[in-house]
Design a protein around this motif. Structure first.
Motif, PDB file in Angstrom:
ATOM      1  N   VAL A 233       0.825  -1.023  -0.330  1.00 11.49           N
ATOM      2  CA  VAL A 233       0.317   0.196  -0.112  1.00 11.49           C
ATOM      3  C   VAL A 233       0.996   1.349  -0.019  1.00 11.49           C
ATOM      4  O   VAL A 233       0.707   2.054  -1.038  1.00 11.49           O
ATOM      5  CB  VAL A 233      -0.754   0.187   1.123  1.00 11.49           C
ATOM      6  N   THR A 234       2.245   0.803   0.512  1.00 13.39           N
ATOM      7  CA  THR A 234       2.596   2.281   0.891  1.00 13.39           C
ATOM      8  C   THR A 234       3.553   2.166  -0.168  1.00 13.39           C
ATOM      9  O   THR A 234       2.827   4.371  -0.550  1.00 13.39           O
ATOM     10  CB  THR A 234       4.035   1.977   1.922  1.00 13.39           C
ATOM     11  N   LEU A 235       3.678   1.906  -0.971  1.00 14.25           N
ATOM     12  CA  LEU A 235       4.482   1.615  -2.709  1.00 14.25           C
ATOM     13  C   LEU A 235       3.665   2.361  -3.440  1.00 14.25           C
ATOM     14  O   LEU A 235       3.899   2.950  -4.606  1.00 14.25           O
ATOM     15  CB  LEU A 235       5.326   0.260  -2.502  1.00 14.25           C
ATOM     16  N   PHE A 236       2.217   1.693  -3.800  1.00 13.81           N
ATOM     17  CA  PHE A 236       1.074   2.058  -4.214  1.00 13.81           C
ATOM     18  C   PHE A 236       1.479   4.055  -3.972  1.00 13.81           C
ATOM     19  O   PHE A 236       0.810   4.759  -4.929  1.00 13.81           O
ATOM     20  CB  PHE A 236      -0.375   0.778  -3.856  1.00 13.81           C
ATOM     21  N   LEU A 237       0.524   4.858  -2.269  1.00 14.02           N
ATOM     22  CA  LEU A 237       0.952   5.878  -2.729  1.00 14.02           C
ATOM     23  C   LEU A 237       1.583   6.736  -2.969  1.00 14.02           C
ATOM     24  O   LEU A 237       1.693   7.493  -3.910  1.00 14.02           O
ATOM     25  CB  LEU A 237       0.460   6.269  -0.901  1.00 14.02           C
ATOM     26  N   LEU A 238       3.472   6.559  -2.396  1.00 16.54           N
ATOM     27  CA  LEU A 238       3.767   7.017  -2.105  1.00 16.54           C
ATOM     28  C   LEU A 238       4.938   6.715  -4.061  1.00 16.54           C
ATOM     29  O   LEU A 238       5.023   7.880  -4.955  1.00 16.54           O
ATOM     30  CB  LEU A 238       4.797   6.935  -1.234  1.00 16.54           C
ATOM     31  N   PRO A 239       6.090   6.047  -4.151  1.00 18.69           N
ATOM     32  CA  PRO A 239       6.419   6.262  -4.762  1.00 18.69           C
ATOM     33  C   PRO A 239       6.080   5.880  -6.028  1.00 18.69           C
ATOM     34  O   PRO A 239       6.457   6.096  -7.730  1.00 18.69           O
ATOM     35  CB  PRO A 239       7.411   4.723  -5.502  1.00 18.69           C
ATOM     36  N   GLY A 240       4.436   5.074  -6.406  1.00 19.19           N
ATOM     37  CA  GLY A 240       3.591   4.833  -7.147  1.00 19.19           C
ATOM     38  C   GLY A 240       2.899   6.493  -7.778  1.00 19.19           C
ATOM     39  O   GLY A 240       3.638   7.241  -9.098  1.00 19.19           O
ATOM     40  N   MET A 241       1.551   6.949  -6.766  1.00 19.41           N
ATOM     41  CA  MET A 241       1.414   7.685  -6.973  1.00 19.41           C
ATOM     42  C   MET A 241       1.999   8.884  -7.471  1.00 19.41           C
ATOM     43  O   MET A 241       2.038   9.765  -7.947  1.00 19.41           O
ATOM     44  CB  MET A 241      -0.175   8.230  -6.084  1.00 19.41           C
ATOM     45  N   GLY A 242       3.147   9.765  -5.868  1.00 17.91           N
ATOM     46  CA  GLY A 242       3.762  10.556  -5.498  1.00 17.91           C
ATOM     47  C   GLY A 242       4.522  10.672  -6.959  1.00 17.91           C
ATOM     48  O   GLY A 242       4.727  11.580  -7.431  1.00 17.91           O
ATOM     49  N   TYR A 243       5.257   9.655  -6.505  1.00 16.34           N
ATOM     50  CA  TYR A 243       7.112  10.295  -7.660  1.00 16.34           C
ATOM     51  C   TYR A 243       6.927  10.280  -9.131  1.00 16.34           C
ATOM     52  O   TYR A 243       7.110  11.664  -9.473  1.00 16.34           O
ATOM     53  CB  TYR A 243       7.379   9.342  -7.305  1.00 16.34           C
ATOM     54  N   SER A 244       5.195   9.666  -9.601  1.00 20.21           N
ATOM     55  CA  SER A 244       4.932   9.970 -10.876  1.00 20.21           C
ATOM     56  C   SER A 244       4.372  10.978 -11.469  1.00 20.21           C
ATOM     57  O   SER A 244       4.585  11.161 -12.769  1.00 20.21           O
ATOM     58  CB  SER A 244       4.247   8.998 -11.188  1.00 20.21           C
ATOM     59  N   LEU A 245       4.546  11.449 -10.609  1.00 22.33           N
ATOM     60  CA  LEU A 245       3.786  13.316 -10.656  1.00 22.33           C
ATOM     61  C   LEU A 245       4.003  14.672 -10.449  1.00 22.33           C
ATOM     62  O   LEU A 245       4.210  15.744 -10.711  1.00 22.33           O
ATOM     63  CB  LEU A 245       2.402  13.437  -9.382  1.00 22.33           C
ATOM     64  N   ILE A 246       5.538  14.116  -9.733  1.00 24.45           N
ATOM     65  CA  ILE A 246       6.667  14.910  -9.385  1.00 24.45           C
ATOM     66  C   ILE A 246       6.773  15.702 -10.825  1.00 24.45           C
ATOM     67  O   ILE A 246       6.805  16.918 -10.947  1.00 24.45           O
ATOM     68  CB  ILE A 246       8.183  14.392  -8.627  1.00 24.45           C
ATOM     69  N   THR A 247       7.091  15.211 -12.134  1.00 25.32           N
ATOM     70  CA  THR A 247       7.410  15.645 -12.920  1.00 25.32           C
ATOM     71  C   THR A 247       6.337  16.495 -13.432  1.00 25.32           C
ATOM     72  O   THR A 247       7.119  17.720 -13.943  1.00 25.32           O
ATOM     73  CB  THR A 247       8.197  14.641 -14.704  1.00 25.32           C
ATOM     74  N   PRO A 248       5.402  16.224 -13.683  1.00 24.30           N
ATOM     75  CA  PRO A 248       4.159  17.065 -14.402  1.00 24.30           C
ATOM     76  C   PRO A 248       3.634  18.347 -13.407  1.00 24.30           C
ATOM     77  O   PRO A 248       3.871  19.462 -13.468  1.00 24.30           O
ATOM     78  CB  PRO A 248       3.015  15.900 -14.724  1.00 24.30           C
ATOM     79  N   LEU A 249       4.201  17.792 -12.005  1.00 21.03           N
ATOM     80  CA  LEU A 249       3.821  19.195 -11.311  1.00 21.03           C
ATOM     81  C   LEU A 249       4.542  20.027 -11.317  1.00 21.03           C
ATOM     82  O   LEU A 249       4.141  20.896 -11.071  1.00 21.03           O
ATOM     83  CB  LEU A 249       4.022  18.602  -9.836  1.00 21.03           C
ATOM     84  N   VAL A 250       6.464  19.560 -11.885  1.00 19.17           N
ATOM     85  CA  VAL A 250       7.221  20.922 -11.649  1.00 19.17           C
ATOM     86  C   VAL A 250       7.360  21.355 -12.774  1.00 19.17           C
ATOM     87  O   VAL A 250       7.116  22.722 -12.851  1.00 19.17           O
ATOM     88  CB  VAL A 250       8.891  19.912 -11.425  1.00 19.17           C
ATOM     89  N   LEU A 251       6.802  20.723 -13.823  1.00 17.41           N
ATOM     90  CA  LEU A 251       6.856  21.316 -15.108  1.00 17.41           C
ATOM     91  C   LEU A 251       6.131  22.120 -15.352  1.00 17.41           C
ATOM     92  O   LEU A 251       5.718  22.766 -16.317  1.00 17.41           O
ATOM     93  CB  LEU A 251       7.232  20.216 -16.122  1.00 17.41           C
ATOM     94  N   SER A 252       4.563  22.419 -14.476  1.00 16.28           N
ATOM     95  CA  SER A 252       3.440  23.434 -14.418  1.00 16.28           C
ATOM     96  C   SER A 252       3.963  24.479 -14.028  1.00 16.28           C
ATOM     97  O   SER A 252       2.887  25.520 -15.040  1.00 16.28           O
ATOM     98  CB  SER A 252       2.488  23.028 -13.848  1.00 16.28           C
ATOM     99  N   PHE A 253       5.705  24.618 -14.095  1.00 14.91           N
ATOM    100  CA  PHE A 253       5.462  25.852 -13.647  1.00 14.91           C
ATOM    101  C   PHE A 253       6.858  26.187 -13.749  1.00 14.91           C
ATOM    102  O   PHE A 253       7.544  27.586 -13.372  1.00 14.91           O
ATOM    103  CB  PHE A 253       5.035  26.613 -11.986  1.00 14.91           C
TER     104      PHE A 253
END
Length: 442
Positions: A233-253
């Motif tokens: 469950v932990t890997l699903f939430l953080l390295p899964g959902m979380g880490y995959s969103l860092i690149t588009p989050l940062v590139l949004s600004f």
């Protein structure tokens, strides 16, 4: 002729770790160089992501089937064979590249072979540590082993970038093959014993029965099911959902250069975390460390989501890298100490498959949720623009920012429930330590 003395115990473990470090840096340099080659040759991002898929997915899928073989086979020969198999794929790619005949499908096949070989190496390393390292030093061993991936993340791209720019991809291939040879030489000089329960097994292997025995062992130990569920469950939430969103989050600004710096601090945090874990006392309760690290990672996720600021996101990424070394490292030690050694190849292979599955599912879900659910609600005039938008802002990337906050709060909830449930946070008390009985490999 004088018999060669093989490295034993801790010396063998450190040699194994050093050889793998050399090897993964060489492999990482090749992957980076091939990534640059694919993007510069095709200009097609899908070709790049397909290469990543063939590098990662076979390793996760293959790990499911490797456990019985790891528990049965001579570990030293297994390491040597897996590294030779991985090097043959790279060698074939190098020959084709020098001949000017390489195509994308050659690359995908080589990455798949490399991934399948890796499916043997990782669980074999985790299960062999218990056979080489005294129980009181397993925390240190786990901390040091957690340094492999961040060292590769930091060193391989920078070294490969310099070499490709100055000499071309051909030199990277040569260096990678050289690192494989060095690693195989080191492996040939060590002795990795086998658990006594499997050392005497010479009969015909019943693969599916022995694989099923690994699942049955977990099913019959409720505490291990709990630990495995918490980890997945932990890997699903953080390295899964979380880490995959860092690149588009940062590139949004921000720019790609800012993104590169932010991603690099994850490796730095992991290295520092590995150093701290190596000094973690053997008598301290490991579940307390896992839950504290998870709570810290949850706070880091909230920090990354609440402000559109590269500094706070970078700090959150750093904290996540540091804390997840404790989550994965202490989880690994619990399995090494509490499970029977002759099952650990299968157990770590099962855990590796679920880890890849959990992360992959998180990655698959995160993108559609961000683009089709949360971002529209936090655009100008969106459903949450006047409420949640007052806290996190509105516009590009703010849907992902809100997702990071929700992920962090969910992690806090998981930690709170785990702490309030004695069967989870006192899990180690419910499982006896397994002492080692082993026979050396001739």
């Amino acid at each position: 002729m004088k018999k060669v003395e093989h490295l034993q115990g801790l010396h063998a473990f450190y040699a194994l770790l050093g050889g793998q470090l050399i090897s993964v840096i060489g492999s990482g340099m090749t992957r980076f160089g091939l990534s640059v080659w694919v993007l510069s040759t095709t200009g097609d991002p899908s070709a790049y992501t397909t290469m990543i898929f063939f590098a990662v997915f076979p390793a996760g899928l293959g790990a499911f089937f490797t456990g019985p073989l790891i528990d049965r086979w001579d570990r030293r020969k297994l390491f040597i064979g897996a590294n030779i198999a991985a090097s043959l794929g790279i060698l074939a790619m190098a020959i084709l590249f020098f001949a000017g005949s390489v195509t994308l499908w050659h690359l995908y096949l080589a990455m798949a072979v490399n991934g399948i070989a890796s499916a043997f190496i990782s669980p074999a390393m985790q299960s062999s540590a218990r056979l080489l390292v005294p129980k009181e030093k397993l925390n240190r061993a786990s901390g040091l082993s957690q340094l492999l991936r961040p060292m590769e993340t930091i060193l391989a791209p920078s070294l490969a970038g310099l070499i490709v720019g100055a000499f071309g991809l051909e030199v990277v291939f040569i260096i990678d093959i050289a690192t494989f040879i060095i690693n195989i030489t080191i492996l040939s000089l060590m002795n990795i014993p086998r658990p006594s329960q499997t050392a005497g097994q010479t009969g015909r292997m019943r693969f599916w029965a022995e694989l099923s025995a690994g699942f049955r062992y977990i099913r019959e130990n409720t505490a291990l099911i709990t630990l495995l569920s918490l980890f997945t469950v932990t890997l699903f939430l953080l390295p899964g959902m979380g880490y995959s969103l860092i690149t588009p989050l940062v590139l949004s600004f921000a720019t790609e250069e800012v993104l590169g710096l932010i991603l690099s601090v994850y490796g730095i945090g992991s290295i520092i975390g590995g150093v701290f874990l190596a000094s973690w006392g053997a008598n301290r309760r490991r579940m307390n460390g896992i839950l504290a690290a998870l709570a810290t990672a949850g706070a880091a996720a909230i920090l990354m989501g609440i402000w559109k600021n590269p500094w706070t996101i970078g700090l959150g990424v750093f904290i996540t890298g540091l804390s997840f070394v404790f989550v994965t490292g202490l989880n690994q030690v619990i399995w090494q100490v509490k499970s029977t050694p002759d099952m650990q190849g299968r157990l770590f292979a099962i855990m590796g498959t679920l880890a890849v599955g959990g992360q992959s599912l998180g990655i698959l879900i995160a993108g559609p949720l961000a683009g089709k659910v949360f971002q529209p609600m936090l655009d100008q005039g969106g459903l949450l623009a006047d409420t949640i938008g007052a806290l996190v802002g509105v516009g590009p990337g703010r849907g992902m920012g809100f997702m990071f906050i929700l992920i962090g709060l969910t992690v806090f909830g998981v930690v709170a429930l785990s702490w309030l449930n004695p069967s989870i946070h006192l899990l180690e008390d419910r499982l006896p330590d397994h002492e080692i009985r082993q026979e050396p490999t001739p």
